[in-house]
Design a protein around this motif. Structure first.
Motif, short mmCIF file in Angstrom:
data_model
loop_
_atom_site.label_atom_id
_atom_site.label_comp_id
_atom_site.label_asym_id
_atom_site.label_seq_id
_atom_site.Cartn_x
_atom_site.Cartn_y
_atom_site.Cartn_z
N PHE A 1 -29.72 16.85 -5.90
CA PHE A 1 -29.11 15.62 -5.39
C PHE A 1 -28.34 14.91 -6.50
O PHE A 1 -27.18 14.51 -6.31
N VAL A 2 -28.96 14.77 -7.66
CA VAL A 2 -28.32 14.02 -8.75
C VAL A 2 -27.04 14.72 -9.22
O VAL A 2 -26.09 14.07 -9.67
N SER A 3 -27.00 16.06 -9.08
CA SER A 3 -25.81 16.82 -9.51
C SER A 3 -24.60 16.57 -8.60
O SER A 3 -23.49 16.97 -8.94
N THR A 4 -24.82 15.90 -7.45
CA THR A 4 -23.70 15.71 -6.52
C THR A 4 -22.81 14.52 -6.89
O THR A 4 -21.79 14.30 -6.26
N TYR A 5 -23.21 13.72 -7.87
CA TYR A 5 -22.32 12.63 -8.31
C TYR A 5 -22.09 12.71 -9.82
O TYR A 5 -22.98 13.07 -10.58
N LYS B 1 -25.44 7.13 -5.41
CA LYS B 1 -24.07 7.63 -5.23
C LYS B 1 -23.10 6.45 -5.20
O LYS B 1 -22.01 6.51 -5.77
N GLU B 2 -23.54 5.39 -4.53
CA GLU B 2 -22.70 4.19 -4.42
C GLU B 2 -22.50 3.55 -5.79
O GLU B 2 -21.39 3.16 -6.15
N VAL B 3 -23.59 3.47 -6.56
CA VAL B 3 -23.50 2.92 -7.92
C VAL B 3 -22.51 3.77 -8.73
O VAL B 3 -21.62 3.25 -9.41
N ASN B 4 -22.65 5.09 -8.62
CA ASN B 4 -21.78 6.03 -9.33
C ASN B 4 -20.31 5.75 -8.99
O ASN B 4 -19.45 5.59 -9.87
N ASP B 5 -20.00 5.65 -7.68
CA ASP B 5 -18.61 5.47 -7.25
C ASP B 5 -18.05 4.14 -7.71
O ASP B 5 -16.91 4.04 -8.15
N ILE C 1 -15.76 2.69 -15.58
CA ILE C 1 -16.91 2.82 -16.49
C ILE C 1 -17.51 4.22 -16.34
O ILE C 1 -18.00 4.59 -15.27
N LYS C 2 -17.47 4.99 -17.45
CA LYS C 2 -17.99 6.36 -17.38
C LYS C 2 -19.18 6.47 -18.31
O LYS C 2 -19.02 6.74 -19.50
N MET C 3 -20.35 6.14 -17.78
CA MET C 3 -21.53 6.16 -18.64
C MET C 3 -22.64 7.00 -18.00
O MET C 3 -22.68 7.15 -16.78
#
Ligand code: B12
Length: 254
Positions: free
Chosen positions: A215-219, A189-193, A200-202
């Motif tokens: 869980f993965v769907s939450t970010y 989640k931190e990496v995502n944020d 960067i939208k990858m």
């Protein structure tokens, strides 16, 4: 003289004697039937690195593809280890020896397969901060390489800062993360944020024992990967022009 017919007595009283099972007996019931795969799976279970390599050499000489052997033989052996560890039949030191033999086997298969001349794209792979479980990540990396992708492998227990720096430096088409512990998966989640903050939208494909689709769907950038084989499939889908929503539609089950 008194003759005791134990078998007869047990049958008369309908008692079934369980023979005490050794870990080797328990493992033997789970090995694959194919002799070539079985020898490798058994060597993984026993943590015998030399026997793993010998088995892989024999399999390759018999015409098996080195990269397919990761799934068909090495993984099968590791599954036996995992199952018996979960059942309490074997213990952590056994698992560690098997894990080392497994990683050695993966390296051997990768070396035998050789590298493809022109990579289809670049992927950064890592294991979440605080987490040393890197077998799944190594399989992901091997399968991506085998499918023609250049892999920048950041290793295990990778601090979030390092992941972000590597993405900025390498500009990959996709990032993957592996977490085997419920305590370490939150690093994703931190990496995502941090990626979104940097504009960067990858696609960020995440997998590993602790991780699930919910869980993965939450970010926002997350796409769940159940099997290592999903990594090259997702890279191919990105090359085919699929965006995040479409990737989730392909790789998420509900
Ligand atoms: C091997 C192992 C170890 C080895 C790791 C060796 C190594 N180099 O990896 C050693 C002995 C070092 C170890 C240590 C520990 N372990 Co451990 N370990 C395991 C074990 C038995 C197997 C894990 C494994 O390798 N599985 C096989 C691989 C191939 O599976 P995988 O990584 O999930 O990958 C598959 C998929 O998930 C997918 N995948 C993975 N990543 C990705 C990424 C993408 C993009 C995609 C598409 C797919 C994908 O591909 C693979 C197959 O196709 C599990 C038990 C279990 N049932 O899983 C416990 C387990 C993971 N360990 C656990 C624990 C607690 C620990 C320790 C804390 C123990 C301790 N008290 O010291 C330490 C951790 C230290 C740390 N900071 O990380 C717990 C975690 C509990 C939790 N849910 O949080 C588990 C679940 C055991 C348990 N039942 O309690 N461990």
């Amino acid at each position: 003289m008194l003759i005791v017919d134990k078998e007869g007595i047990l049958i008369r009283y309908n008692v079934k004697m369980e023979k005490s099972m050794t870990p080797e007996d328990a493992a033997a019931e789970l090995y694959p039937k194919d002799e070539i795969y079985r020898a490798i799976a058994e060597a993984i279970f026993e943590g015998e690195e030399d026997d793993v390599i010998e088995g892989l050499e024999a399999a390759i000489a018999a015409g098996k593809e080195p990269i397919a052997l990761i799934d068909d033989a090495l993984m099968v052996g590791m599954k036996v280890v995992t199952e018996l560890y979960d059942q309490g039949v074997i213990f952590l030191p056994n698992v560690m020896m098997s894990a080392d033999a497994m990683l050695e086997g993966i390296e051997f298969c990768k070396a035998e397969a050789g590298s493809s001349p022109k990579p289809k794209g670049k992927v950064v792979v890592h294991v979440a901060e605080g987490d040393v479980h890197d077998i799944g990540k190594s399989i992901v990396a091997a399968l991506l390489r085998a499918n023609g992708y250049e892999v920048v492998d950041l290793g295990r227990d990778v601090p979030v800062d390092e992941v972000i720096a590597a993405v900025k430096k390498e500009s990959p088409m996709m990032l993957t993360g592996t977490a085997l512990m419920t305590t370490t998966m939150y690093a994703f989640k931190e990496v995502n944020d941090r990626l979104l903050e940097a504009g960067i939208k990858m696609p960020f494909q995440c997998g590993g024992g602790a991780v699930n689709q919910d869980f993965v769907s939450t970010y926002e950038l997350g796409v769940y990967g159940e099997e290592a084989a999903d990594a090259p499939k997702m890279a191919d889908a990105i090359l085919a022009g699929k965006g995040l929503a479409q990737l989730r539609a392909i790789f998420h089950k509900h």
